[in-house]
Write a protein that holds these residues in place. Structure first.
Motif, PDB file in Angstrom:
ATOM      1  N   GLU A 104      33.632  39.514  30.057  1.00  0.00           N
ATOM      2  CA  GLU A 104      34.173  40.727  29.690  1.00  0.00           C
ATOM      3  C   GLU A 104      35.820  40.662  30.077  1.00  0.00           C
ATOM      4  O   GLU A 104      36.642  40.692  29.397  1.00  0.00           O
ATOM      5  CB  GLU A 104      33.441  41.922  30.184  1.00  0.00           C
ATOM      6  N   ARG A 105      36.033  40.379  31.149  1.00  0.00           N
ATOM      7  CA  ARG A 105      37.735  40.527  31.864  1.00  0.00           C
ATOM      8  C   ARG A 105      38.186  39.191  31.150  1.00  0.00           C
ATOM      9  O   ARG A 105      39.549  39.531  30.888  1.00  0.00           O
ATOM     10  CB  ARG A 105      37.375  40.297  33.414  1.00  0.00           C
ATOM     11  N   CYS A 106      37.516  38.037  31.144  1.00  0.00           N
ATOM     12  CA  CYS A 106      38.260  36.949  30.420  1.00  0.00           C
ATOM     13  C   CYS A 106      38.620  37.458  29.074  1.00  0.00           C
ATOM     14  O   CYS A 106      39.540  37.071  28.457  1.00  0.00           O
ATOM     15  CB  CYS A 106      37.189  35.677  30.379  1.00  0.00           C
ATOM     16  N   MET A 107      38.014  37.775  28.231  1.00  0.00           N
ATOM     17  CA  MET A 107      38.322  38.540  26.757  1.00  0.00           C
ATOM     18  C   MET A 107      39.209  39.452  26.754  1.00  0.00           C
ATOM     19  O   MET A 107      40.118  39.457  26.024  1.00  0.00           O
ATOM     20  CB  MET A 107      36.853  39.002  26.086  1.00  0.00           C
ATOM     21  N   GLY A 108      39.025  40.442  27.950  1.00  0.00           N
ATOM     22  CA  GLY A 108      40.141  41.373  28.056  1.00  0.00           C
ATOM     23  C   GLY A 108      41.430  40.989  28.395  1.00  0.00           C
ATOM     24  O   GLY A 108      42.579  41.405  27.869  1.00  0.00           O
ATOM     25  N   VAL A 109      41.536  39.951  29.135  1.00  0.00           N
ATOM     26  CA  VAL A 109      43.024  39.228  29.599  1.00  0.00           C
ATOM     27  C   VAL A 109      43.084  38.429  28.653  1.00  0.00           C
ATOM     28  O   VAL A 109      44.738  38.543  28.193  1.00  0.00           O
ATOM     29  CB  VAL A 109      42.676  38.521  30.883  1.00  0.00           C
ATOM     30  N   THR A 110      42.672  37.498  27.912  1.00  0.00           N
ATOM     31  CA  THR A 110      43.181  36.596  27.111  1.00  0.00           C
ATOM     32  C   THR A 110      43.255  36.998  25.464  1.00  0.00           C
ATOM     33  O   THR A 110      44.078  36.659  24.934  1.00  0.00           O
ATOM     34  CB  THR A 110      42.316  35.495  27.025  1.00  0.00           C
ATOM     35  N   ARG A 111      42.284  37.921  25.106  1.00  0.00           N
ATOM     36  CA  ARG A 111      42.039  38.388  24.053  1.00  0.00           C
ATOM     37  C   ARG A 111      42.209  40.082  23.885  1.00  0.00           C
ATOM     38  O   ARG A 111      40.990  40.477  23.550  1.00  0.00           O
ATOM     39  CB  ARG A 111      41.113  37.810  23.135  1.00  0.00           C
ATOM     40  N   PRO A 112      43.155  40.650  24.212  1.00  0.00           N
ATOM     41  CA  PRO A 112      42.868  42.374  24.446  1.00  0.00           C
ATOM     42  C   PRO A 112      42.687  42.669  23.239  1.00  0.00           C
ATOM     43  O   PRO A 112      41.836  44.048  23.202  1.00  0.00           O
ATOM     44  CB  PRO A 112      44.371  42.492  25.016  1.00  0.00           C
ATOM     45  N   LEU A 113      43.301  42.393  22.221  1.00  0.00           N
ATOM     46  CA  LEU A 113      42.826  43.136  20.647  1.00  0.00           C
ATOM     47  C   LEU A 113      41.480  42.971  20.454  1.00  0.00           C
ATOM     48  O   LEU A 113      40.661  43.986  19.912  1.00  0.00           O
ATOM     49  CB  LEU A 113      43.800  42.671  19.606  1.00  0.00           C
ATOM     50  N   LEU A 114      40.990  41.788  20.489  1.00  0.00           N
ATOM     51  CA  LEU A 114      39.622  41.319  20.213  1.00  0.00           C
ATOM     52  C   LEU A 114      38.577  42.252  21.155  1.00  0.00           C
ATOM     53  O   LEU A 114      37.497  42.851  20.680  1.00  0.00           O
ATOM     54  CB  LEU A 114      39.457  39.916  20.053  1.00  0.00           C
ATOM     55  N   HIS A 115      39.117  42.267  22.164  1.00  0.00           N
ATOM     56  CA  HIS A 115      38.115  43.106  23.149  1.00  0.00           C
ATOM     57  C   HIS A 115      38.093  44.555  22.865  1.00  0.00           C
ATOM     58  O   HIS A 115      37.198  45.180  23.102  1.00  0.00           O
ATOM     59  CB  HIS A 115      38.919  42.731  24.687  1.00  0.00           C
ATOM     60  N   ALA A 116      39.125  45.043  22.509  1.00  0.00           N
ATOM     61  CA  ALA A 116      39.446  46.370  22.143  1.00  0.00           C
ATOM     62  C   ALA A 116      38.447  46.780  20.921  1.00  0.00           C
ATOM     63  O   ALA A 116      37.786  47.935  20.973  1.00  0.00           O
ATOM     64  CB  ALA A 116      40.778  46.712  21.687  1.00  0.00           C
ATOM     65  N   GLN A 117      38.323  45.612  20.013  1.00  0.00           N
ATOM     66  CA  GLN A 117      37.504  46.020  18.899  1.00  0.00           C
ATOM     67  C   GLN A 117      35.775  45.644  19.117  1.00  0.00           C
ATOM     68  O   GLN A 117      35.159  46.751  18.534  1.00  0.00           O
ATOM     69  CB  GLN A 117      37.685  45.003  17.672  1.00  0.00           C
ATOM     70  N   LEU A 118      35.816  44.836  20.030  1.00  0.00           N
ATOM     71  CA  LEU A 118      34.082  44.307  20.091  1.00  0.00           C
ATOM     72  C   LEU A 118      33.477  45.299  21.436  1.00  0.00           C
ATOM     73  O   LEU A 118      32.395  45.606  21.291  1.00  0.00           O
ATOM     74  CB  LEU A 118      34.116  42.940  20.271  1.00  0.00           C
ATOM     75  N   VAL A 119      34.209  45.313  22.507  1.00  0.00           N
ATOM     76  CA  VAL A 119      33.707  46.044  23.578  1.00  0.00           C
ATOM     77  C   VAL A 119      33.806  47.422  23.699  1.00  0.00           C
ATOM     78  O   VAL A 119      35.080  47.845  23.729  1.00  0.00           O
ATOM     79  CB  VAL A 119      34.181  45.296  25.008  1.00  0.00           C
ATOM     80  N   THR A 120      32.685  48.269  23.616  1.00  0.00           N
ATOM     81  CA  THR A 120      32.573  49.445  23.711  1.00  0.00           C
ATOM     82  C   THR A 120      31.545  50.011  24.418  1.00  0.00           C
ATOM     83  O   THR A 120      30.951  48.876  25.130  1.00  0.00           O
ATOM     84  CB  THR A 120      32.182  50.090  22.229  1.00  0.00           C
ATOM     85  N   THR A 121      31.643  51.149  25.106  1.00  0.00           N
ATOM     86  CA  THR A 121      30.733  51.701  25.964  1.00  0.00           C
ATOM     87  C   THR A 121      29.204  51.591  25.526  1.00  0.00           C
ATOM     88  O   THR A 121      28.392  51.065  26.404  1.00  0.00           O
ATOM     89  CB  THR A 121      31.108  53.368  26.480  1.00  0.00           C
ATOM     90  N   ALA A 122      28.976  51.758  24.396  1.00  0.00           N
ATOM     91  CA  ALA A 122      27.606  51.697  23.755  1.00  0.00           C
ATOM     92  C   ALA A 122      27.283  50.311  23.771  1.00  0.00           C
ATOM     93  O   ALA A 122      26.073  50.012  24.240  1.00  0.00           O
ATOM     94  CB  ALA A 122      27.708  51.992  22.199  1.00  0.00           C
ATOM     95  N   ARG A 123      27.938  49.485  23.498  1.00  0.00           N
ATOM     96  CA  ARG A 123      27.391  47.779  23.511  1.00  0.00           C
ATOM     97  C   ARG A 123      27.463  47.409  25.017  1.00  0.00           C
ATOM     98  O   ARG A 123      26.612  46.617  25.096  1.00  0.00           O
ATOM     99  CB  ARG A 123      28.682  47.178  22.794  1.00  0.00           C
ATOM    100  N   THR A 124      28.275  47.823  25.977  1.00  0.00           N
ATOM    101  CA  THR A 124      28.104  47.492  27.215  1.00  0.00           C
ATOM    102  C   THR A 124      26.766  48.016  27.918  1.00  0.00           C
ATOM    103  O   THR A 124      26.133  47.478  28.523  1.00  0.00           O
ATOM    104  CB  THR A 124      29.330  48.055  28.034  1.00  0.00           C
ATOM    105  N   LYS A 125      26.221  49.308  27.262  1.00  0.00           N
ATOM    106  CA  LYS A 125      25.107  49.694  27.760  1.00  0.00           C
ATOM    107  C   LYS A 125      23.849  48.736  27.270  1.00  0.00           C
ATOM    108  O   LYS A 125      22.758  48.536  27.909  1.00  0.00           O
ATOM    109  CB  LYS A 125      24.986  51.289  27.430  1.00  0.00           C
ATOM    110  N   MET A 126      24.080  48.458  26.092  1.00  0.00           N
ATOM    111  CA  MET A 126      23.002  47.654  25.224  1.00  0.00           C
ATOM    112  C   MET A 126      22.865  46.239  25.941  1.00  0.00           C
ATOM    113  O   MET A 126      21.931  45.577  26.333  1.00  0.00           O
ATOM    114  CB  MET A 126      23.348  47.460  23.783  1.00  0.00           C
TER     115      MET A 126
END
Length: 380
Positions: free
Chosen positions: A152-174
């Motif tokens: 998750e952090r690798c995506m947040g650092v290298t692909r912040p826009l994609l991270h903002a689109q894909l990673v949400t609180t609901a998906r994190t709980k799933m």
């Protein structure tokens, strides 16, 4: 997970069952197999370790809960949710098996005499099955969570826009629910005859059967357990390396504005914590994963021979190290916070500047002395 921390393993002494094996019969067996008897250790040390682990996890949970409430709507919220779940899992993994171990101490269920045939003849009871499955479950969960956090952090650092689109609180709980379910499914495999749990030396803990009467299912189960654990560590290593290199490059380029510098400081804090978790997990869990795989492989091939006592010592060492993972993990979040990192950075910077200033004044004194000496010679 506290079971093996405080036993003396200088000599491999396997325990006898509690029924019909104490007293003179047990001593006779010990003499027949040339083994010695060690008294069970004081449970005070185990209780102190358990108390330390509980306090550490509680403090870390408080810190993470406050941080999560403060960054609920930012990108750091998903990381904090993962981190809080990891500490909560470590807390449960510290308390549940530890309580069972302390119960064994308090009831005097830790025998003192070894019968080498004990491990192959005794069937695991309900506490053994529960402790064995707990060790597998609470062993895999931190490794899976550390791997997910690194990805998750690798995506947040290298692909912040994609991270903002894909990673949400609901998906994190799933994702958290899936991780816990996967670890639970692996831990329950022996209940459908894929592998087996058995008492391990010195009968204060249970784990996958690796040394006595191993079968193909035991080999497959250990390979699955160790393979999943080592793969999680490898993936976390790759992701954290990529994140670290990306942050270092961004720091060197100095292309960020003041607003982005704040975001980068958060990223540095999270990556530093991930590196701490990864190093702790590698040191604590790799020995048990590797030793277990080695033991079951040689035992299944029938080539372990007289080295069985050596492999028992290795397993004891491995589980001792693994038990410290749940104590050290919380300190990563306690010590590697942004405020602490800033203080360390400032102290290091002040010391470096003090050394540079001292060196410059020393050079100035030398040059001044040489200049005055030269002027004196010229006057003469």
């Amino acid at each position: 997970m506290l079971a093996m921390q405080h036993y003396n393993s200088s000599d491999i002494v396997a325990p006898t069952p509690l029924s019909n094996r104490t007293g003179g019969g047990g001593v006779a067996v010990a003499r027949r197999h040339n083994v010695t008897a060690d008294p069970p250790s004081n449970p005070t040390a185990a209780g102190l370790s358990m108390t330390l682990g509980i306090l550490s996890n509680v403090v870390a949970l408080i810190i993470l809960a406050k941080a999560y409430n403060r960054f609920r709507r930012r990108s750091k919220a998903t990381f904090l949710l993962f981190a809080s779940s990891l500490v909560a899992t470590d807390f449960a993994g510290h308390v549940i098996p530890g309580a069972l171990v302390l119960r064994l101490y308090s009831t005097g269920a830790t025998p003192t005499v070894v019968d080498p045939a004990f491990y192959s003849s005794d069937e695991p009871d309900a506490p053994c099955l529960f402790l064995g499955s707990s060790m597998v479950f609470f062993g895999l969960c931190p490794l899976f969570l550390g791997c997910a956090m690194a990805a998750e952090r690798c995506m947040g650092v290298t692909r912040p826009l994609l991270h903002a689109q894909l990673v949400t609180t609901a998906r994190t709980k799933m994702a958290l629910a899936f991780i816990w379910l996967l670890a639970l499914c692996v831990a329950l495999l022996p209940f459908i005859s894929l592998g087996a749990y058995s008492y391990q030396y010195p009968r204060t803990w249970c784990f996958i059967r690796v040394l006595e009467d191993t079968k193909g299912t035991d080999l497959a189960f250990v390979m699955l357990f160790s393979g999943l654990g080592l793969t999680s560590l490898a993936v976390a290593l790759v992701c954290n390396t990529i994140s670290g290199i990306t942050l270092v490059r961004a720091r060197l380029r100095k292309r960020t504005s003041s607003r982005h510098c704040t975001a980068k400081s958060h990223d540095i804090e999270m990556v530093a914590q991930l590196l701490g978790i990864m190093v702790t997990s590698c040191i604590c869990w790799s020995p048990l994963l590797i030793f277990g795989l080695m033991s079951v492989t040689w035992s299944y091939n029938g080539s372990i021979g007289s080295d069985k006592s050596t492999y028992r010592r290795l397993m004891v060492t491995g589980v001792r190290l693994a038990s410290w993972n749940q104590i050290l993990d919380p300190w990563v979040y306690i010590l590697l916070r942004r405020a602490i990192l800033r203080k360390i950075y400032r102290i290091t910077k002040q010391r470096a500047s003090f050394k540079r200033s001292t060196f410059r004044s020393f050079r100035w004194d030398i040059s001044s002395f040489q200049s005055s000496e030269k002027n004196t010679v010229n006057r003469i």
